[in-house]
Structure formats: structure tokens, C-alpha cells
Design a protein around this motif. Structure first.
Motif, PDB file in Angstrom:
ATOM      1  N   MET A   1       0.817  -1.195   0.000  1.00  0.00           N
ATOM      2  CA  MET A   1       0.000   0.000   0.000  1.00  0.00           C
ATOM      3  C   MET A   1       0.862   1.260   0.000  1.00  0.00           C
ATOM      4  SD  MET A   1      -3.073   0.763  -0.295  1.00  0.00           S
ATOM      5  CE  MET A   1      -4.616   1.215   0.357  1.00  0.00           C
ATOM      6  N   THR A   2       2.021   1.231   0.669  1.00  0.00           N
ATOM      7  CA  THR A   2       2.877   2.418   0.671  1.00  0.00           C
ATOM      8  C   THR A   2       3.311   2.794  -0.732  1.00  0.00           C
ATOM      9  OG1 THR A   2       4.510   0.846   1.513  1.00  0.00           O
ATOM     10  CG2 THR A   2       3.938   2.692   2.940  1.00  0.00           C
ATOM     11  N   THR A   3       3.442   1.812  -1.617  1.00  0.00           N
ATOM     12  CA  THR A   3       3.824   2.108  -2.990  1.00  0.00           C
ATOM     13  C   THR A   3       2.792   3.010  -3.656  1.00  0.00           C
ATOM     14  OG1 THR A   3       4.823  -0.073  -3.087  1.00  0.00           O
ATOM     15  CG2 THR A   3       4.574   1.078  -5.152  1.00  0.00           C
ATOM     16  N   SER A   4       1.499   2.747  -3.446  1.00  0.00           N
ATOM     17  CA  SER A   4       0.472   3.576  -4.067  1.00  0.00           C
ATOM     18  C   SER A   4       0.473   4.982  -3.482  1.00  0.00           C
ATOM     19  CB  SER A   4      -0.906   2.928  -3.953  1.00  0.00           C
ATOM     20  OG  SER A   4      -1.246   2.736  -2.607  1.00  0.00           O
ATOM     21  N   THR A   6       3.143   6.467  -2.280  1.00  0.00           N
ATOM     22  CA  THR A   6       4.354   7.063  -2.832  1.00  0.00           C
ATOM     23  C   THR A   6       4.098   7.543  -4.258  1.00  0.00           C
ATOM     24  OG1 THR A   6       5.715   5.637  -1.466  1.00  0.00           O
ATOM     25  CG2 THR A   6       6.797   6.667  -3.358  1.00  0.00           C
ATOM     26  N   ALA A   7       3.406   6.707  -5.044  1.00  0.00           N
ATOM     27  CA  ALA A   7       3.075   7.086  -6.422  1.00  0.00           C
ATOM     28  C   ALA A   7       2.173   8.322  -6.437  1.00  0.00           C
ATOM     29  CB  ALA A   7       2.396   5.925  -7.147  1.00  0.00           C
ATOM     30  N   ARG A  13       3.566  16.037  -6.675  1.00  0.00           N
ATOM     31  CA  ARG A  13       4.728  16.920  -6.897  1.00  0.00           C
ATOM     32  C   ARG A  13       4.831  17.315  -8.366  1.00  0.00           C
ATOM     33  NH1 ARG A  13       6.733  13.864  -2.673  1.00  0.00           N
ATOM     34  NH2 ARG A  13       7.556  12.207  -3.974  1.00  0.00           N
ATOM     35  N   ALA A  14       4.622  16.376  -9.254  1.00  0.00           N
ATOM     36  CA  ALA A  14       4.686  16.670 -10.695  1.00  0.00           C
ATOM     37  C   ALA A  14       3.553  17.615 -11.106  1.00  0.00           C
ATOM     38  CB  ALA A  14       4.625  15.379 -11.509  1.00  0.00           C
ATOM     39  N   LEU A  15       2.380  17.410 -10.533  1.00  0.00           N
ATOM     40  CA  LEU A  15       1.230  18.249 -10.862  1.00  0.00           C
ATOM     41  C   LEU A  15       1.469  19.704 -10.470  1.00  0.00           C
ATOM     42  CD1 LEU A  15      -1.704  18.331 -11.923  1.00  0.00           C
ATOM     43  CD2 LEU A  15      -2.438  17.776  -9.591  1.00  0.00           C
ATOM     44  N   LEU A  16       2.054  19.920  -9.322  1.00  0.00           N
ATOM     45  CA  LEU A  16       2.291  21.288  -8.850  1.00  0.00           C
ATOM     46  C   LEU A  16       3.267  22.076  -9.725  1.00  0.00           C
ATOM     47  CD1 LEU A  16       2.287  20.768  -4.996  1.00  0.00           C
ATOM     48  CD2 LEU A  16       0.524  21.840  -6.425  1.00  0.00           C
ATOM     49  N   LYS A  17       4.009  21.389 -10.565  1.00  0.00           N
ATOM     50  CA  LYS A  17       4.924  22.064 -11.497  1.00  0.00           C
ATOM     51  C   LYS A  17       4.191  22.561 -12.739  1.00  0.00           C
ATOM     52  CE  LYS A  17       8.860  19.389  -9.952  1.00  0.00           C
ATOM     53  NZ  LYS A  17       9.805  18.328 -10.269  1.00  0.00           N
ATOM     54  N   LYS A  33      -7.248   7.521 -14.695  1.00  0.00           N
ATOM     55  CA  LYS A  33      -7.529   6.349 -15.542  1.00  0.00           C
ATOM     56  C   LYS A  33      -6.600   5.187 -15.198  1.00  0.00           C
ATOM     57  CE  LYS A  33      -7.189   8.389 -19.500  1.00  0.00           C
ATOM     58  NZ  LYS A  33      -7.176   8.684 -20.941  1.00  0.00           N
ATOM     59  N   GLN A  34      -5.341   5.506 -14.993  1.00  0.00           N
ATOM     60  CA  GLN A  34      -4.356   4.465 -14.676  1.00  0.00           C
ATOM     61  C   GLN A  34      -4.716   3.768 -13.359  1.00  0.00           C
ATOM     62  OE1 GLN A  34      -0.460   6.114 -14.120  1.00  0.00           O
ATOM     63  NE2 GLN A  34       0.454   4.160 -13.612  1.00  0.00           N
ATOM     64  N   VAL A  35      -5.028   4.543 -12.335  1.00  0.00           N
ATOM     65  CA  VAL A  35      -5.315   3.971 -11.024  1.00  0.00           C
ATOM     66  C   VAL A  35      -6.645   3.212 -11.022  1.00  0.00           C
ATOM     67  CG1 VAL A  35      -5.879   4.586  -8.630  1.00  0.00           C
ATOM     68  CG2 VAL A  35      -3.934   5.641  -9.768  1.00  0.00           C
TER      69      VAL A  35
END
Length: 171
Positions: A1-4, A6-7, A13-17, A33-35
């Protein structure tokens, strides 16, 4: 679950850029869609003054405009809670006209309201056509995801408004 988690943090972080909606919405859609394993994702913005919703992003089709009294998306705003429909053609709220115009066949819908920091609905995101249909577990995650992206959407809409005013020479 920590992997999800973390993802999800990496996604955030990418979105805020990407401060503009035009940059961030495709990222939100792709991640959702991916999730969820859904085929499509539409993100509607709600304008309470004119009682309309419109897509700023709708996979594979032109802009969609819907009155708040119409469709699953309108009912999501009116009810202020997620709506799960695994047989849309049997649901009286479903707008068949959109499928008729686009040629797309909607098999199932998860429709989730997006609230701003004042708990007003600013939009709705819909996921369409998950193999096997959507479950209550999917809705739990999508509610969490809607809360997660709501701050971004609120800020991005302000950024886009400010950018438009600057382009017109108004501050």
C-alpha cells in the motif's frame, strides 16, 4: 500500500509544477484512468452563476456543456456526493445524447464532486467504462483523489484567471 501512496505523492509533486489547467488536467486524467483502470476521464468545471458545467478535458471528444439539472454530472452537483452507475442506459438521469453525438458507448460511470476550500462544488470528475464496473471501493479512492486534486484545481483556476487578465492588460 505504501507504494500507491508514494506514487500519489510523486504525482502530486509533478502536478504542482504545472500551474495552468491546460497542463495539469491531462495529468489528472491520465493518473485517474491508470489507477482506476477506467477507459475515459472527463473533468467538468461548474459555474454556479449560469448553472452550467463544461468539460475542460474530455477524452477523445469536443467540449461538453451540461446544465446542472441534466445528466449524471448535474445530479452529482445537485446531490453533492458521488454517483455510481453501472447500467447508465437504464438510468433516467443519463444523457444518451452525448453518446449519440460521439459514437462512444458508456458502460458505467463514477461521478465525483470536487469541492473548493470553502466546501463549494467547483467541478466534477467522471470516470467511464471500467471493466467489470465501479465498486464502492473505487468511490472511496476517488473521493480521496478529488480532495487531493481540489486545491490544485482551485489554484490553477485562479492562475488561469490572473493570466487572462494580464493578457488583456488588466491587473
Amino acid at each position: 500500500m505504501t507504494t500507491s501512496y508514494t506514487a500519489l505523492a510523486d504525482f502530486g509533486r509533478a502536478l504542482l509544477k504545472r500551474p495552468a489547467l491546460s497542463e495539469g488536467l491531462p495529468m489528472i486524467s491520465e493518473y485517474a484512468k491508470q489507477v482506476s483502470k477506467a477507459e475515459r476521464c472527463s473533468i467538468f468545471i461548474y459555474n454556479p452563476k449560469i448553472q452550467m458545467l463544461w468539460t475542460t478535458l474530455a477524452d477523445g471528444i469536443e467540449k461538453i456543456m451540461v446544465h446542472v439539472n441534466d445528466g449524471i454530472v448535474g445530479h452529482t452537483v445537485k446531490e453533492g456526493k458521488p454517483i455510481l452507475v453501472n447500467n447508465p442506459y437504464e438510468d433516467e438521469r443519463f444523457l444518451h445524447t452525448i453518446d449519440n453525438k460521439t459514437g462512444f458507448v458508456t458502460e458505467n460511470i463514477a461521478s465525483i464532486p470536487i469541492f473548493d476550500s470553502n466546501r463549494r462544488i467547483i467541478g466534477v470528475f467522471q470516470l467511464l467504462n471500467k471493466p467489470g464496473g465501479f465498486s464502492p471501493e473505487d468511490i472511496k479512492f476517488m473521493i480521496f483523489f478529488a480532495h487531493y486534486i481540489s486545491g490544485y484545481l482551485e489554484l490553477a483556476m485562479l492562475f488561469d484567471d490572473q493570466t487572462a487578465l494580464l493578457a488583456k492588460g488588466i491587473e
